[in-house]
Design a protein around this motif. Structure first.
Motif, PDB file in Angstrom:
ATOM      1  N   ARG A 101       0.826  -1.212   0.000  1.00  0.00           N
ATOM      2  CA  ARG A 101       0.000   0.000   0.000  1.00  0.00           C
ATOM      3  C   ARG A 101       0.858   1.259   0.000  1.00  0.00           C
ATOM      4  N   THR A 102       1.928   1.264   0.797  1.00  0.00           N
ATOM      5  CA  THR A 102       2.816   2.429   0.837  1.00  0.00           C
ATOM      6  C   THR A 102       3.520   2.616  -0.504  1.00  0.00           C
ATOM      7  N   LEU A 103       3.953   1.525  -1.100  1.00  0.00           N
ATOM      8  CA  LEU A 103       4.589   1.592  -2.413  1.00  0.00           C
ATOM      9  C   LEU A 103       3.639   2.201  -3.439  1.00  0.00           C
ATOM     10  N   ALA A 104       2.389   1.749  -3.427  1.00  0.00           N
ATOM     11  CA  ALA A 104       1.396   2.272  -4.367  1.00  0.00           C
ATOM     12  C   ALA A 104       1.148   3.756  -4.138  1.00  0.00           C
ATOM     13  N   LYS A 129       2.204   1.798 -17.802  1.00  0.00           N
ATOM     14  CA  LYS A 129       3.231   0.871 -18.261  1.00  0.00           C
ATOM     15  C   LYS A 129       4.601   1.537 -18.382  1.00  0.00           C
ATOM     16  N   GLU A 130       4.591   2.830 -18.703  1.00  0.00           N
ATOM     17  CA  GLU A 130       5.866   3.539 -18.880  1.00  0.00           C
ATOM     18  C   GLU A 130       6.596   3.779 -17.560  1.00  0.00           C
ATOM     19  N   PRO A 138       4.045  -5.822 -10.713  1.00  0.00           N
ATOM     20  CA  PRO A 138       2.813  -6.597 -10.901  1.00  0.00           C
ATOM     21  C   PRO A 138       1.645  -5.732 -11.367  1.00  0.00           C
ATOM     22  N   ALA A 139       0.711  -6.356 -12.050  1.00  0.00           N
ATOM     23  CA  ALA A 139      -0.450  -5.640 -12.586  1.00  0.00           C
ATOM     24  C   ALA A 139      -1.333  -5.078 -11.478  1.00  0.00           C
ATOM     25  N   ILE A 145      -2.206   1.910  -7.942  1.00  0.00           N
ATOM     26  CA  ILE A 145      -1.667   3.242  -8.233  1.00  0.00           C
ATOM     27  C   ILE A 145      -2.708   4.090  -8.954  1.00  0.00           C
ATOM     28  N   LYS A 146      -3.390   3.494  -9.927  1.00  0.00           N
ATOM     29  CA  LYS A 146      -4.418   4.213 -10.679  1.00  0.00           C
ATOM     30  C   LYS A 146      -5.505   4.716  -9.746  1.00  0.00           C
TER      31      LYS A 146
END
Length: 239
Positions: A101-104, A129-130, A138-139, A145-146
């Motif tokens: 969660r923190t990474l996102a 993707k960029e 991972p997807a 993130i979105k």
């Protein structure tokens, strides 16, 4: 830059090209010696005298001194931006670790800073993707993130960069420069030089922290490194 010049000439040339001001003191140039051991460029010595082999030489511009309160201590926008870039790279190179969660959340701040507000008409499936935040991304991370990116509407690059720094400073390995050492019994340990002090790790676990105000003496002789510190409990001493 002529390799016969001092390290300060190369350093100042890089600083000028990046348009950094007085806070350039937090950065330096890193290179690997013949044993692939990372070393900081000495500004007072000739470049050639510090390198092995013939030019061209390879240096990495990076943060050398991580401040404990980056959001308030770093006053220049360009300095904060360079800190964010460094922390992003530390995350990708796995020098920094955190929860999913923190990474996102940290990644969503980067996306907001670079792309601006989320717009479903523009930001179609796969628009992330960029961006590469971790190896083998991972997807489900991109999906998270979105979702977070959409929540940052209206935030400027300066605002999200401040939020990024305020979040990143709480990560355990924030600003920690790890070195492999052995104790007096030959036990393999990691010594981490951090904004808060000197940390001792074994097998990824933090054993002890010597906060800078407690340290009374640092001594390095040949291959021995001595730390003397005031105890947390009055009346005791610790080496």
């Amino acid at each position: 830059i002529n390799a016969e010049y001092g390290g300060s000439v190369l350093y100042q040339s890089v600083i000028r090209s990046l348009d950094l001001g007085p806070e350039a003191k937090y950065f330096s140039l890193l290179f690997n010696d013949e044993y692939k051991f990372p070393l900081w460029l000495d500004h007072d010595k000739k470049i050639k005298g510090q390198m092995k082999g013939e030019p061209p030489y390879k240096f990495e511009f990076r943060v050398k001194y991580y401040v404990s309160e980056p959001g308030s201590m770093l006053t220049e926008e360009l300095t904060r931006y360079q800190f964010v870039l460094q922390l992003k790279q530390d995350m990708f190179n796995q020098r920094l670790s955190c929860t999913f969660r923190t990474l996102a959340l940290l990644a969503s701040y980067i996306v907001q800073s670079e792309l601006g507000d989320y717009d479903a008409k523009i930001h179609k499936t796969g628009y992330l993707k960029e961006f590469k935040f971790v190896p083998n991304q991972p997807a489900d991370l991109e999906s998270e993130i979105k979702e977070l990116h959409a929540m940052h509407t209206g935030l400027t690059p300066e605002e999200v960069e401040l939020r990024y720094l305020e979040k990143a400073k709480w990560l355990t390995a924030y600003g920690v420069d790890m070195r492999s050492v052995k104790d007096c019994h030959g036990l393999q340990l990691k010594l981490g030089i951090a904004p808060s002090g000197i940390q001792v790790y074994q097998g990824g676990s933090l054993l002890n922290t010597f906060e800078w105000p407690r340290i009374t003496k640092l001594k390095f002789h040949q291959k021995k490194f001595l730390i003397k510190a005031q105890p947390k409990e009055p009346g005791k001493t610790f080496d």
